[in-house]
Scaffold this active site. Structure first.
Site, PDB file in Angstrom:
ATOM      1  N   CYS A  89       4.832   8.305   3.629  1.00 13.17           N
ATOM      2  CA  CYS A  89       3.990   8.406   4.829  1.00 13.17           C
ATOM      3  C   CYS A  89       4.707   9.176   5.923  1.00 13.17           C
ATOM      4  O   CYS A  89       5.852   8.867   6.267  1.00 13.17           O
ATOM      5  CB  CYS A  89       3.639   7.002   5.313  1.00 13.17           C
ATOM      6  N   SER A 128      -2.577  -2.393   1.763  1.00  8.04           N
ATOM      7  CA  SER A 128      -1.993  -1.200   1.143  1.00  8.04           C
ATOM      8  C   SER A 128      -1.128  -1.637  -0.022  1.00  8.04           C
ATOM      9  O   SER A 128       0.040  -1.969   0.144  1.00  8.04           O
ATOM     10  CB  SER A 128      -1.155  -0.425   2.157  1.00  8.04           C
ATOM     11  N   LEU A 129      -1.715  -1.627  -1.185  1.00  2.00           N
ATOM     12  CA  LEU A 129      -1.009  -2.092  -2.379  1.00  2.00           C
ATOM     13  C   LEU A 129      -0.105  -0.965  -2.910  1.00  2.00           C
ATOM     14  O   LEU A 129       1.117  -1.124  -2.999  1.00  2.00           O
ATOM     15  CB  LEU A 129      -2.042  -2.521  -3.434  1.00  2.00           C
ATOM     16  N   CYS A 177      -5.015  10.487   5.893  1.00  4.60           N
ATOM     17  CA  CYS A 177      -4.152   9.305   5.823  1.00  4.60           C
ATOM     18  C   CYS A 177      -2.699   9.703   5.653  1.00  4.60           C
ATOM     19  O   CYS A 177      -2.377  10.522   4.798  1.00  4.60           O
ATOM     20  CB  CYS A 177      -4.488   8.458   4.605  1.00  4.60           C
ATOM     21  N   SER A 231      -6.163  -2.219   8.088  1.00  5.91           N
ATOM     22  CA  SER A 231      -5.307  -2.042   6.914  1.00  5.91           C
ATOM     23  C   SER A 231      -3.889  -2.474   7.264  1.00  5.91           C
ATOM     24  O   SER A 231      -3.359  -2.096   8.306  1.00  5.91           O
ATOM     25  CB  SER A 231      -5.331  -0.567   6.511  1.00  5.91           C
ATOM     26  N   GLY A 289       0.833   3.456  12.748  1.00  3.78           N
ATOM     27  CA  GLY A 289       1.340   2.129  13.068  1.00  3.78           C
ATOM     28  C   GLY A 289       0.861   1.041  12.135  1.00  3.78           C
ATOM     29  O   GLY A 289      -0.042   1.234  11.319  1.00  3.78           O
ATOM     30  N   GLU A 290       1.506  -0.102  12.256  1.00  4.75           N
ATOM     31  CA  GLU A 290       1.162  -1.271  11.454  1.00  4.75           C
ATOM     32  C   GLU A 290       0.515  -2.290  12.401  1.00  4.75           C
ATOM     33  O   GLU A 290       1.209  -2.916  13.210  1.00  4.75           O
ATOM     34  CB  GLU A 290       2.458  -1.829  10.803  1.00  4.75           C
ATOM     35  N   CYS A 348       5.843   4.078  13.436  1.00  5.89           N
ATOM     36  CA  CYS A 348       5.720   2.876  12.617  1.00  5.89           C
ATOM     37  C   CYS A 348       7.104   2.480  12.123  1.00  5.89           C
ATOM     38  O   CYS A 348       7.922   3.337  11.807  1.00  5.89           O
ATOM     39  CB  CYS A 348       4.794   3.130  11.435  1.00  5.89           C
TER      40      CYS A 348
END
Ligand code: SAH
Ligand code: SF4
Length: 388
Positions: free
Chosen positions: A160, A257-258, A378, A234, A204-205, A153
């Site tokens: 992360c 994802s705040l 996660c 997400s 990944g995003e 990512c």
């Protein structure tokens, strides 16, 4: 994972979409286009779709609705099924399984299966369970598959583990949907019959690989028959992606994802905040037309001493109120990783944070970590990623 050998038969009208001859990932016009040289009637293409996406065959020779001669001719022209395959499985004490799934060039991606049992443990002593034959009792009544959209990512969130890889490659639509196919096949799960949820929350995003991600969604919602209402994507808050997403007619539910109560804290743990502030992300989300009873999820990873105080919770309440769309907050206690400089929040702080949101009218849920012992939770997907 997109490169591969060329088709060996130059006489065929070779498609651009599958330079390595993999058919998995193509459907509808793309599939007929790829096989144009064979002048197949429409029903033959449909039969192939059923074989690929319902039966999930591993080899063209298993497409038994086709005459043997046709299977052989298509294979001889360099085409193959090319469904991603599970090369390694890690099983957690809580029933979660993490897989390394190999695409066409051998690079592996991570996918997670999270079953929800209904007293499944009792089934352990049953001899039928292991065999999972046609009479076998399932240990799960519903399950969630966590799907990756990229290898690595680029977003670089500090907490992360996936971020440590950097971005290694984008997955194709076939490789994204193929993770689901491989896992469904392993568990003999059928979306028409079993309750299968998908979360695009693996490595990944997704919104930085937008076209492939949405291509996978269409494939999953189309021939793979998983309702879009059972899918959640997400994002770390990629505003142009959210705005494109707002235009889609078939789309998963949205999670943001705040992870922080304000831009200052968020910037320190998610540098992407410098590009798009929380307010800009929330504005973009307002463009997404929500379905009846649909809510946007704000994910909030609780990092001990960083974003988990009662004052932070109060700020989150204000932020959710200002958003002015139906929303809920999913709280996730940070899952540790080696050399990641954060600490887990205290259990009582997690409970207090949730309570504080709830008493002010913000729906808040604590997400149970799954498969921490096998690095499946996660933000833990990285350890075993290999490059070919
Ligand atoms: N890239 C996307 C989707 C994958 S990450 C995104 O960031 O939204 C899925 C969720 O896991 C995100 O909400 C992320 O904030 C959270 N996450 C990342 N690392 C984590 C960790 N170590 N512990 C708990 N949650 C984590
Ligand atoms: Fe990428 Fe999501 Fe991890 Fe951030 S949390 S680095 S966006 S995978």
């Amino acid at each position: 994972m997109t490169t591969g050998g060329k088709l060996p038969t130059p006489t065929l009208d070779a498609p651009d979409v599958a330079p390595d001859g993999a058919l998995f990932g193509l459907w509808n016009e793309e599939l007929s286009g790829a096989l144009k040289g064979f002048e197949l009637p429409r029903y033959r293409v449909r039969q192939l779709e059923t074989a690929l996406y319902r039966q999930k065959v591993a080899d063209l020779d298993e497409v038994t609705t086709w005459p043997k001669e046709l299977r052989e001719r298509v294979a001889a022209a360099g085409f193959r099924v090319g469904m991603p395959r599970i090369v390694e499985t890690f099983t957690s004490a809580d029933g979660t399984e993490r897989y390394l799934i190999a695409g066409n060039d051998g690079q592996t991606v991570e996918t997670v299966w999270m079953p929800e049992g209904d007293g499944g443990e009792e089934g352990d002593s049953s001899p039928e369970v292991a065999g999972r034959g046609s009479n076998a009792k399932k240990e799960w009544s519903r399950a969630t598959i966590c799907v990756s959209s990229q290898i690595g990512c680029a977003v670089n969130c500090q907490f992360c583990l996936t971020a440590r890889l950097g971005i290694l490659s984008n997955l194709t639509a076939g490789e994204i949907a193929g993770q689901v196919a491989a896992v469904l096949k392993r568990h003999e799960a059928e979306p028409g019959r079993d309750r299968i949820n998908l979360v695009f929350m693996g490595m990944g995003e997704p919104f930085l690989n937008y076209d492939a991600f949405m291509g996978a969604v269409r494939l999953l919602a189309g021939p793979m028959e998983i309702p879009e209402s059972r899918m959640t994507v997400s994002t770390s808050g990629i505003v142009p992606g959210i705005l494109r997403f707002a235009q889609e007619t078939v789309r998963p539910k949205l999670a943001i994802s705040l992870n922080a109560p304000n831009d200052a804290v968020r910037e320190s743990i998610m540098p992407i905040t410098r590009k798009w502030s929380i307010a800009e992300v929330v504005d973009a989300v307002r463009h997404v037309p929500l379905r009846a009873r649909e809510r946007v999820t704000f994910e909030y990873v609780l990092l001990g001493g960083v974003n988990d105080s009662p004052e932070h919770a109060d700020e989150v309440v204000k932020l959710v109120r200002r958003a002015q769309f139906p929303a809920k907050v999913n709280l996730i206690a940070w899952n540790p990783g080696p050399d990641v400089p954060f600490s887990m929040p205290a259990a009582e702080d997690v409970a207090r944070f949730q309570e504080r949101l709830r008493e002010q009218g913000v729906p808040a849920f604590i997400r149970r970590p799954r498969g921490r012992d096998i690095y499946a939770a996660c933000g833990q997907l990285k350890r075993t990623a290999k490059s070919a």
